[in-house]
Design a protein around this motif. Structure first.
Motif, PDB file in Angstrom:
ATOM      1  N   TYR A 117      39.249   0.970  44.047  1.00  0.00           N
ATOM      2  CA  TYR A 117      39.739   2.110  43.268  1.00  0.00           C
ATOM      3  C   TYR A 117      41.057   2.540  43.914  1.00  0.00           C
ATOM      4  O   TYR A 117      41.077   3.240  44.911  1.00  0.00           O
ATOM      5  CB  TYR A 117      38.714   3.244  43.344  1.00  0.00           C
ATOM      6  CG  TYR A 117      38.272   3.820  42.013  1.00  0.00           C
ATOM      7  CD1 TYR A 117      38.926   4.926  41.471  1.00  0.00           C
ATOM      8  CD2 TYR A 117      37.193   3.298  41.315  1.00  0.00           C
ATOM      9  CE1 TYR A 117      38.511   5.492  40.268  1.00  0.00           C
ATOM     10  CE2 TYR A 117      36.762   3.857  40.111  1.00  0.00           C
ATOM     11  CZ  TYR A 117      37.434   4.948  39.591  1.00  0.00           C
ATOM     12  OH  TYR A 117      37.016   5.505  38.404  1.00  0.00           O
ATOM     13  N   GLY A 119      43.500   4.244  42.303  1.00  0.00           N
ATOM     14  CA  GLY A 119      44.066   5.442  41.709  1.00  0.00           C
ATOM     15  C   GLY A 119      42.978   6.360  41.201  1.00  0.00           C
ATOM     16  O   GLY A 119      41.799   6.006  41.197  1.00  0.00           O
ATOM     17  N   ILE A 120      43.391   7.549  40.781  1.00  0.00           N
ATOM     18  CA  ILE A 120      42.452   8.510  40.201  1.00  0.00           C
ATOM     19  C   ILE A 120      42.556   8.375  38.688  1.00  0.00           C
ATOM     20  O   ILE A 120      43.503   8.851  38.070  1.00  0.00           O
ATOM     21  CB  ILE A 120      42.787   9.945  40.651  1.00  0.00           C
ATOM     22  CG1 ILE A 120      42.774  10.017  42.185  1.00  0.00           C
ATOM     23  CG2 ILE A 120      41.795  10.933  40.062  1.00  0.00           C
ATOM     24  CD1 ILE A 120      41.454   9.615  42.828  1.00  0.00           C
ATOM     25  N   ALA A 143      37.207   2.600  48.082  1.00  0.00           N
ATOM     26  CA  ALA A 143      38.116   3.698  47.734  1.00  0.00           C
ATOM     27  C   ALA A 143      39.217   3.748  48.783  1.00  0.00           C
ATOM     28  O   ALA A 143      38.954   3.569  49.977  1.00  0.00           O
ATOM     29  CB  ALA A 143      37.357   5.020  47.691  1.00  0.00           C
ATOM     30  N   TYR A 147      39.621  11.184  49.553  1.00  0.00           N
ATOM     31  CA  TYR A 147      39.835  11.889  48.289  1.00  0.00           C
ATOM     32  C   TYR A 147      39.381  11.021  47.111  1.00  0.00           C
ATOM     33  O   TYR A 147      38.685  11.494  46.204  1.00  0.00           O
ATOM     34  CB  TYR A 147      41.315  12.243  48.158  1.00  0.00           C
ATOM     35  CG  TYR A 147      41.727  12.760  46.795  1.00  0.00           C
ATOM     36  CD1 TYR A 147      41.363  14.030  46.369  1.00  0.00           C
ATOM     37  CD2 TYR A 147      42.478  11.959  45.939  1.00  0.00           C
ATOM     38  CE1 TYR A 147      41.742  14.490  45.112  1.00  0.00           C
ATOM     39  CE2 TYR A 147      42.863  12.421  44.687  1.00  0.00           C
ATOM     40  CZ  TYR A 147      42.483  13.689  44.280  1.00  0.00           C
ATOM     41  OH  TYR A 147      42.848  14.137  43.040  1.00  0.00           O
ATOM     42  N   THR A 148      39.776   9.744  47.128  1.00  0.00           N
ATOM     43  CA  THR A 148      39.380   8.835  46.049  1.00  0.00           C
ATOM     44  C   THR A 148      37.874   8.617  46.051  1.00  0.00           C
ATOM     45  O   THR A 148      37.240   8.578  44.982  1.00  0.00           O
ATOM     46  CB  THR A 148      40.114   7.490  46.196  1.00  0.00           C
ATOM     47  OG1 THR A 148      41.519   7.721  46.222  1.00  0.00           O
ATOM     48  CG2 THR A 148      39.788   6.555  45.048  1.00  0.00           C
ATOM     49  N   HIS A 151      36.150  11.428  44.397  1.00  0.00           N
ATOM     50  CA  HIS A 151      36.355  11.371  42.946  1.00  0.00           C
ATOM     51  C   HIS A 151      35.409  10.346  42.305  1.00  0.00           C
ATOM     52  O   HIS A 151      34.808  10.628  41.261  1.00  0.00           O
ATOM     53  CB  HIS A 151      37.801  10.993  42.646  1.00  0.00           C
ATOM     54  CG  HIS A 151      38.054  10.670  41.202  1.00  0.00           C
ATOM     55  ND1 HIS A 151      38.248  11.648  40.244  1.00  0.00           N
ATOM     56  CD2 HIS A 151      38.106   9.482  40.547  1.00  0.00           C
ATOM     57  CE1 HIS A 151      38.430  11.068  39.067  1.00  0.00           C
ATOM     58  NE2 HIS A 151      38.343   9.758  39.223  1.00  0.00           N
ATOM     59  N   SER A 292      46.299   8.881  45.040  1.00  0.00           N
ATOM     60  CA  SER A 292      44.997   8.596  45.631  1.00  0.00           C
ATOM     61  C   SER A 292      45.115   8.401  47.144  1.00  0.00           C
ATOM     62  O   SER A 292      44.197   8.723  47.900  1.00  0.00           O
ATOM     63  CB  SER A 292      44.384   7.358  44.985  1.00  0.00           C
ATOM     64  OG  SER A 292      45.275   6.264  45.079  1.00  0.00           O
ATOM     65  N   GLY A 313      45.769  15.710  46.308  1.00  0.00           N
ATOM     66  CA  GLY A 313      45.364  14.322  46.450  1.00  0.00           C
ATOM     67  C   GLY A 313      45.345  13.830  47.880  1.00  0.00           C
ATOM     68  O   GLY A 313      45.141  14.582  48.837  1.00  0.00           O
TER      69      GLY A 313
END
Length: 387
Positions: A117, A119-120, A143, A147-148, A151, A292, A313
């Motif tokens: 992952y 990006g958001i 991730a 933060y990612t 999410h 991200s 982010g």
């Protein structure tokens, strides 16, 4: 457990032109070949292919950038053949559209599947959420920041044990001021039309020419600084428009309308980012949507340059306000003008002290070797679970 002696990795990424996902793919390919394995990258290709091949990886040309359902189905069939022919041990997808092809091919061949992952991904409908969730349907989700990871867990409600955070790394040999010959910086100064006696504070925004990178916020902030009578700064927008000629023209028009042609320059794609960060006094990352991770905030810090970043982010993890840089509200031109003024007024000595702190922190937390080691360990974990 170590990677098998006959380990073959297949990464699938839309193209190899520029960007964090693409660079991570190259770094992992190099780590796999260094560890004695084979590294294949299925992609449309691009300017980074030569680096992939120089590091021992191999390009498999595939229209992996396409979102056409028929092309995605065709790609899946091609990947099934590739996986069987090359005896691929693990498939790693780095973008959603090609992830469908990669996942279907992995399932058809019984091959472990991992997705990163990068990006958001926003989802305003159930269909979009389903589309985004393809990244979570394999053996493991990587991730690229805490933060990612948060999410992914909140958005997809999957088992936390299935999601591991591995921060992006920075090549600290490449991004090392001691390794940059003065001639490289001189070449960029000449290419970008910066005179040797230009004493203005050089401010670099490195990133694709796309609206979310926040260039227009900086144009407005610079206009406010000019209204205060300041002419002690030069802002450089370094990045490829990737065919977004309308946005590039809009940006150039905004600069001209504000009378800032001497204060802001669009310098285009840059192949020597370490020299670019050394040329500048300060780097900025004014993204209007959360990054991200934000490699463009970490690389200049590794080069000893403080950073002003948008306060959302992944940059909340990589920039320490008041210590390694500043954080400003995204899209708030007034706040960005204030932050830029503070950074300029700090002077060379003050920025050097902050840059030194930034360099120490970046080198301790964001080594590319650590990212590669953690990723190969994740591969080992997936192979062990399958075994």
């Amino acid at each position: 457990m170590a990677l098998p002696s006959d380990f073959t990795l297949l990464q699938v990424v839309p193209e190899l032109e520029t960007g964090g996902a693409e660079l991570s793919a190259l770094e992992i390919a190099r780590a796999v070949t260094t560890a004695g394995g084979r590294a294949l990258v299925a992609s449309r290709g691009g300017r980074m292919v030569s680096r992939l091949e120089a590091d021992g990886g191999r390009l498999v040309t595939l229209p992996a950038h396409s979102k056409n359902p028929l092309v995605i189905l065709g790609n899946a069939a091609r990947l099934v053949d590739l996986i069987r022919r090359e005896k691929v041990s693990l498939v790693h997808a780095r973008s959603r559209a090609p992830a469908f092809s990669a996942l279907w091919a992995a399932q058809a061949t019984g091959t472990p599947f991992v997705a990163t992952y990068h990006g958001i991904y926003k989802a305003k409908s159930g269909l979009k959420r389903w589309y985004n969730a393809v990244m979570t349907r394999g053996d493991l989700v990587i991730a690229n920041s805490d933060y990612t990871r948060a999410h992914v867990l909140a958005e997809h409600r999957i088992d936390p044990a299935k999601v591991v955070a591995i921060p992006r790394g920075v090549d600290l040999d490449r991004f090392d001021p001691a390794h940059i010959a003065p001639e490289r910086v001189d070449a960029l100064n000449q290419a970008w039309g910066i005179a040797p006696d230009d004493r203005r504070t050089k401010i670099l925004l490195a990133g694709r020419l796309t609206r979310i990178k926040g260039h227009l916020t900086i144009v407005e902030a610079a206009q406010r600084l000019r209204a205060q009578g300041r002419d002690d700064f030069l802002i450089l927008f370094a990045g490829d428009d990737q065919g977004r000629t309308d946005y590039r023209q809009e940006l150039a028009g905004a600069i001209a309308a504000a009378g800032l042609q001497e204060a802001i320059r669009i310098v285009g794609h840059c192949d020597d980012m370490p020299a670019a960060f050394l040329l500048c006094d300060l780097a900025i990352l004014p993204t209007t949507v959360p990054e991200s991770f934000g490699r463009a905030a970490v690389e200049p810090q590794a080069m000893g340059r403080p950073v002003i970043a948008a306060a959302h982010g992944g940059t909340l993890e990589t920039v320490v306000a008041g210590e390694t840089g500043w954080l400003a509200p995204p899209g708030d031109a007034g706040a960005w003008a204030d932050a830029l003024a503070e950074a300029i007024d700090l002077g060379p000595a003050g920025r050097d002290r902050m840059g030194a702190a930034a360099q120490v922190r970046a080198r301790s937390l964001y080594r590319v070797e650590a990212m590669c080691e953690a990723t190969l360990t994740a591969y080992e974990r997936v192979l062990e679970a399958r075994a």
